[in-house]
Write a protein that holds these residues in place. Structure first.
Motif, PDB file in Angstrom:
ATOM      1  N   PHE A 196       4.100  -2.889  -1.392  1.00 49.24           N
ATOM      2  CA  PHE A 196       3.243  -2.262  -2.381  1.00 49.24           C
ATOM      3  C   PHE A 196       2.884  -0.850  -1.927  1.00 49.24           C
ATOM      4  O   PHE A 196       2.972  -0.508  -0.740  1.00 49.24           O
ATOM      5  CB  PHE A 196       1.992  -3.090  -2.656  1.00 49.24           C
ATOM      6  CG  PHE A 196       1.285  -3.610  -1.430  1.00 49.24           C
ATOM      7  CD1 PHE A 196       0.277  -2.876  -0.834  1.00 49.24           C
ATOM      8  CD2 PHE A 196       1.640  -4.821  -0.868  1.00 49.24           C
ATOM      9  CE1 PHE A 196      -0.372  -3.349   0.292  1.00 49.24           C
ATOM     10  CE2 PHE A 196       0.999  -5.311   0.246  1.00 49.24           C
ATOM     11  CZ  PHE A 196      -0.010  -4.574   0.826  1.00 49.24           C
ATOM     12  N   MET A 197       2.480  -0.034  -2.893  1.00 49.38           N
ATOM     13  CA  MET A 197       2.065   1.331  -2.610  1.00 49.38           C
ATOM     14  C   MET A 197       0.688   1.292  -1.947  1.00 49.38           C
ATOM     15  O   MET A 197      -0.273   0.757  -2.506  1.00 49.38           O
ATOM     16  CB  MET A 197       2.029   2.153  -3.899  1.00 49.38           C
ATOM     17  CG  MET A 197       3.372   2.203  -4.636  1.00 49.38           C
ATOM     18  SD  MET A 197       4.733   2.837  -3.614  1.00 49.38           S
ATOM     19  CE  MET A 197       4.207   4.547  -3.353  1.00 49.38           C
ATOM     20  N   SER A 198       0.596   1.862  -0.773  1.00 55.26           N
ATOM     21  CA  SER A 198      -0.574   1.677   0.078  1.00 55.26           C
ATOM     22  C   SER A 198      -1.858   2.233  -0.521  1.00 55.26           C
ATOM     23  O   SER A 198      -2.935   1.637  -0.354  1.00 55.26           O
ATOM     24  CB  SER A 198      -0.332   2.346   1.438  1.00 55.26           C
ATOM     25  OG  SER A 198       0.834   1.854   2.056  1.00 55.26           O
ATOM     26  N   GLU A 199      -1.786   3.351  -1.220  1.00 54.06           N
ATOM     27  CA  GLU A 199      -2.986   3.981  -1.766  1.00 54.06           C
ATOM     28  C   GLU A 199      -3.391   3.415  -3.117  1.00 54.06           C
ATOM     29  O   GLU A 199      -4.523   3.630  -3.558  1.00 54.06           O
ATOM     30  CB  GLU A 199      -2.762   5.490  -1.933  1.00 54.06           C
ATOM     31  CG  GLU A 199      -2.592   6.275  -0.658  1.00 54.06           C
ATOM     32  CD  GLU A 199      -2.449   7.764  -0.924  1.00 54.06           C
ATOM     33  OE1 GLU A 199      -2.180   8.141  -2.091  1.00 54.06           O
ATOM     34  OE2 GLU A 199      -2.600   8.554   0.014  1.00 54.06           O
ATOM     35  N   GLU A 200      -2.488   2.707  -3.779  1.00 56.69           N
ATOM     36  CA  GLU A 200      -2.678   2.411  -5.194  1.00 56.69           C
ATOM     37  C   GLU A 200      -2.999   0.962  -5.515  1.00 56.69           C
ATOM     38  O   GLU A 200      -3.615   0.691  -6.556  1.00 56.69           O
ATOM     39  CB  GLU A 200      -1.413   2.802  -5.973  1.00 56.69           C
ATOM     40  CG  GLU A 200      -1.052   4.268  -5.857  1.00 56.69           C
ATOM     41  CD  GLU A 200       0.276   4.578  -6.532  1.00 56.69           C
ATOM     42  OE1 GLU A 200       0.809   3.682  -7.235  1.00 56.69           O
ATOM     43  OE2 GLU A 200       0.776   5.702  -6.368  1.00 56.69           O
ATOM     44  N   VAL A 201      -2.578   0.030  -4.682  1.00 53.93           N
ATOM     45  CA  VAL A 201      -2.628  -1.388  -5.060  1.00 53.93           C
ATOM     46  C   VAL A 201      -3.686  -2.128  -4.240  1.00 53.93           C
ATOM     47  O   VAL A 201      -3.491  -2.396  -3.051  1.00 53.93           O
ATOM     48  CB  VAL A 201      -1.254  -2.044  -4.869  1.00 53.93           C
ATOM     49  CG1 VAL A 201      -1.309  -3.523  -5.208  1.00 53.93           C
ATOM     50  CG2 VAL A 201      -0.208  -1.340  -5.735  1.00 53.93           C
ATOM     51  N   PRO A 202      -4.807  -2.501  -4.856  1.00 58.46           N
ATOM     52  CA  PRO A 202      -5.791  -3.330  -4.148  1.00 58.46           C
ATOM     53  C   PRO A 202      -5.223  -4.733  -3.918  1.00 58.46           C
ATOM     54  O   PRO A 202      -4.474  -5.263  -4.739  1.00 58.46           O
ATOM     55  CB  PRO A 202      -6.986  -3.373  -5.113  1.00 58.46           C
ATOM     56  CG  PRO A 202      -6.742  -2.269  -6.104  1.00 58.46           C
ATOM     57  CD  PRO A 202      -5.261  -2.136  -6.198  1.00 58.46           C
TER      58      PRO A 202
END
Length: 231
Positions: A196-202
């Motif tokens: 997953f995208m580290s900054e975007e996906v909680p």
């Protein structure tokens, strides 16, 4: 542990040792990361059961010898340990064992493949083992603060044999477009990977009912490593 491509053992054609990742497989990963921000898939065909067993044995030995440290959140002066947020223990991979070298060869192929397709500027990666005991969890969070240009893509590899739904410990993923919406749960089966995208996906780790082992990896844009104290 920061790994440079030159540090990895290579085959005669210059590629990292171990299974060669198919271009179509990398196409799928890149497309899902771009469209949804996350995906999960089975990598047993690439890594093999023997390698997964070796990695699992490594983390079990680290756990039994008390070589794992209690995890925290933040880095540098922001680092803190808060058991109300996360309760796992970790040990950083250093690439010095044959099993870790094979795994890093696979991760390097993923790094290069994502750069070619998504132009992410990924310079390096780091990884640690994580061990969750019964009742342990990690509350909802993102892996990098937006704009830090550090962790860009997260990858979690699970090492658990015979995991059952009643064992809990799923990775619960939230929609990056609607953060209150749960868009998936990943059971931590042996050979299952979540990206997953580290900054975007909680996301969060739900409480486990039995010991749960995994490897967390981050592909980063920065060049100079930050001291590895916590995550």
């Amino acid at each position: 542990m920061t790994i440079a491509f030159a540090d990895l053992p290579t085959s005669p054609n210059g590629t990292p040792e171990g299974a060669v990742v198919e271009e179509t497989w990398l196409d799928t990963i890149a497309a899902d990361l771009s469209e949804r921000g996350w995906l999960n898939l089975d990598v047993r065909d690439y890594l093999g059961r023997a390698l997964l067993a070796e990695l699992r044995q490594e983390v079990e030995i680290l756990e039994k010898t008390a070589a794992m440290e209690r995890a925290g959140v933040g880095r540098g002066s922001d680092f803190t340990r808060d058991r109300s947020v996360r309760r796992d223990r970790i040990a950083w991979l250093n690439g010095q064992t044959p099993a870790q070298q094979q795994l890093f060869g696979f991760l390097e192929q993923v790094r290069v493949g994502l750069n070619r397709r998504l132009f992410l500027g990924l310079q390096r990666f780091e990884a640690h083992y994580a061990s969750y005991q019964p009742g342990d969890f990690y509350r909802r969070h993102v892996d990098s603060f937006r704009g830090r240009a550090s962790r860009v893509v997260s990858l979690v590899l699970y090492l658990n044999e015979g995991w059952r739904p009643e064992d809990g410990g799923e990775l619960q993923v939230f929609n990056r477009e609607s953060p209150e919406e749960i868009c998936g749960r990943v059971q931590p089966d042996e050979g299952r990977v979540a990206l997953f995208m580290s900054e975007e996906v909680p996301h969060e780790v739900l409480p486990a009912a039995r010991t749960r082992h995994s490897i967390a990896c981050w592909f980063r844009q920065d060049v100079v490593p930050v001291p590895l104290t916590g995550v």
